[in-house]
Enzyme design. Sequence first.
Site, PDB file in Angstrom:
ATOM      1  N   HIS A 182      38.214  35.914  29.849  1.00 36.07           N
ATOM      2  CA  HIS A 182      36.987  36.327  30.552  1.00 36.07           C
ATOM      3  C   HIS A 182      35.882  35.283  30.373  1.00 36.07           C
ATOM      4  O   HIS A 182      34.699  35.615  30.261  1.00 36.07           O
ATOM      5  CB  HIS A 182      36.515  37.692  30.050  1.00 36.07           C
ATOM      6  CG  HIS A 182      35.913  38.554  31.119  1.00 36.07           C
ATOM      7  ND1 HIS A 182      36.623  39.532  31.767  1.00 36.07           N
ATOM      8  CD2 HIS A 182      34.669  38.586  31.675  1.00 36.07           C
ATOM      9  CE1 HIS A 182      35.844  40.134  32.649  1.00 36.07           C
ATOM     10  NE2 HIS A 182      34.654  39.569  32.621  1.00 36.07           N
ATOM     11  N   LYS A 228      44.705  40.377  35.327  1.00 38.18           N
ATOM     12  CA  LYS A 228      43.808  39.344  34.786  1.00 38.18           C
ATOM     13  C   LYS A 228      43.341  39.725  33.381  1.00 38.18           C
ATOM     14  O   LYS A 228      42.836  40.825  33.166  1.00 38.18           O
ATOM     15  CB  LYS A 228      42.598  39.163  35.699  1.00 38.18           C
ATOM     16  CG  LYS A 228      41.622  38.078  35.266  1.00 38.18           C
ATOM     17  CD  LYS A 228      40.510  37.936  36.289  1.00 38.18           C
ATOM     18  CE  LYS A 228      39.552  36.807  35.943  1.00 38.18           C
ATOM     19  NZ  LYS A 228      38.774  37.080  34.712  1.00 38.18           N
ATOM     20  N   SER A 287      34.258  40.166  43.595  1.00 30.60           N
ATOM     21  CA  SER A 287      34.143  40.990  42.393  1.00 30.60           C
ATOM     22  C   SER A 287      33.785  42.428  42.741  1.00 30.60           C
ATOM     23  O   SER A 287      33.088  42.699  43.723  1.00 30.60           O
ATOM     24  CB  SER A 287      33.068  40.406  41.473  1.00 30.60           C
ATOM     25  OG  SER A 287      32.739  41.300  40.427  1.00 30.60           O
ATOM     26  N   GLN A 319      38.850  41.964  43.417  1.00 32.13           N
ATOM     27  CA  GLN A 319      39.005  42.221  41.983  1.00 32.13           C
ATOM     28  C   GLN A 319      38.504  43.613  41.651  1.00 32.13           C
ATOM     29  O   GLN A 319      37.463  44.050  42.142  1.00 32.13           O
ATOM     30  CB  GLN A 319      38.225  41.174  41.175  1.00 32.13           C
ATOM     31  CG  GLN A 319      38.216  41.409  39.673  1.00 32.13           C
ATOM     32  CD  GLN A 319      37.006  42.225  39.214  1.00 32.13           C
ATOM     33  OE1 GLN A 319      35.997  42.285  39.898  1.00 32.13           O
ATOM     34  NE2 GLN A 319      37.124  42.867  38.062  1.00 32.13           N
ATOM     35  N   TYR A 331      22.764  34.278  31.753  1.00 33.06           N
ATOM     36  CA  TYR A 331      23.762  35.323  31.981  1.00 33.06           C
ATOM     37  C   TYR A 331      25.084  34.708  32.421  1.00 33.06           C
ATOM     38  O   TYR A 331      26.160  35.120  31.971  1.00 33.06           O
ATOM     39  CB  TYR A 331      23.267  36.315  33.030  1.00 33.06           C
ATOM     40  CG  TYR A 331      24.248  37.429  33.302  1.00 33.06           C
ATOM     41  CD1 TYR A 331      24.487  38.420  32.359  1.00 33.06           C
ATOM     42  CD2 TYR A 331      24.950  37.488  34.507  1.00 33.06           C
ATOM     43  CE1 TYR A 331      25.394  39.443  32.600  1.00 33.06           C
ATOM     44  CE2 TYR A 331      25.852  38.506  34.759  1.00 33.06           C
ATOM     45  CZ  TYR A 331      26.074  39.480  33.803  1.00 33.06           C
ATOM     46  OH  TYR A 331      26.976  40.486  34.053  1.00 33.06           O
ATOM     47  N   TYR A 337      37.987  46.517  38.326  1.00 33.91           N
ATOM     48  CA  TYR A 337      38.003  46.866  36.909  1.00 33.91           C
ATOM     49  C   TYR A 337      38.672  48.225  36.712  1.00 33.91           C
ATOM     50  O   TYR A 337      38.744  49.043  37.631  1.00 33.91           O
ATOM     51  CB  TYR A 337      36.575  46.959  36.360  1.00 33.91           C
ATOM     52  CG  TYR A 337      35.873  45.649  36.172  1.00 33.91           C
ATOM     53  CD1 TYR A 337      36.290  44.745  35.196  1.00 33.91           C
ATOM     54  CD2 TYR A 337      34.768  45.311  36.959  1.00 33.91           C
ATOM     55  CE1 TYR A 337      35.630  43.540  35.021  1.00 33.91           C
ATOM     56  CE2 TYR A 337      34.099  44.113  36.782  1.00 33.91           C
ATOM     57  CZ  TYR A 337      34.541  43.233  35.817  1.00 33.91           C
ATOM     58  OH  TYR A 337      33.893  42.046  35.644  1.00 33.91           O
TER      59      TYR A 337
END
EC number: 1.1.-.-
Length: 396
Positions: free
Chosen positions: A275, A251, A106, A127, A24, A129
Amino acid sequence: MIISAASDYRAAAQRILPPFLFHYMDGGAYSEYTLRRNVEDLSEVALRQRILKNMSDLSLETTLFNEKLSMPVALGPVGLCGMYARRGEVQAAKAADAHGIPFTLSTVSVCPIEEVAPAIKRPMWFQLYVLRDRGFMRNALERAKAAGCSTLVFTVDMPTPGARYRDAHSGMSGPNAAMRRYLQAVTHPQWAWDVGLNGRPHDLGNISAYLGKPTGLEDYIGWLGNNFDPSISWKDLEWIRDFWDGPMVIKGILDPEDARDAVRFGADGIVVSNHGGRQLDGVLSSARALPAIADAVKGDIAILADSGIRNGLDVVRMIALGADTVLLGRAFLYALATAGQAGVANLLNLIEKEMKVAMTLTGAKSISEITQDSLVQGLGKELPAALAPMAKGNAA
């Protein structure tokens, strides 16, 4: 296993981790072409050796967003660190803090904001999303502000998840995934004891805090898959810019025009990134994309870069190509999986030593002296075409 270079941590992590976790973090999208090119293109950037420059007062220190960094490196946002080491985000953050560089938490961390922030002295970065659930985004921003996070890293290259075929083969997804993961875990006793049993809870802390219930791996996959927002545009970011009063970094930039848009938007920084090759296979490597972006916006906005950075030489290369600072991803996760906080601390020491050697032998006494003049063409192989303009006039 003897660890003498940053690259040794990858092999060590592969022995310790269940395959679904190793692949992963190690894998990329589709055929993984961009994943490979990230590393290969960067390794092809030739440095220009200089001698007799009196390098006795060399310094790696730099400043970014009014923060002093011991070297131009930060730990980038990596999801699920707490699945790779016991309370992994806390361990990685402590290593970064001790070394004098930022740690970025994250959105999809195992340890929540409220667990990581008090564990370190330096304000961490956070961070976020772009998600359909704007309520979650606002909640996360409010919690990040309350915890004293200094910088927001806003990831924009994930309006939809990338197709990661390796995950289906490894057991992260695909048929009978839960059973396959269980069988892998019980056959990797070091990980099973240290992380699987003693690293609990394995919730996605930031999401659990919002949803009000535990979230496991299946919840993570399902919730994220349903929440990425393909309708996102620059206009949707305006409320975030208004809400967040600290530095904001965009980003996922690979095109000079997008970099100019980030400047016009009022962002404080950008991350030149694909990414880690995990989204769209076939796009430019970060090393190939960086020179044109730096040419377009250098001096107007802070330029960070990630994807493909594995050692201190790569850090110097990225800075010579136009970055101000770099973010580490897989490199620190390999070390974290191998030896926790001590592994990340040792990795950062290795990177610092490698940077010092590279700077000493290229005649750069400070980070500001690492420029396109630090690059050279030739040595049996020309630089990739997209990189060659940065080394114009330096043919050896």
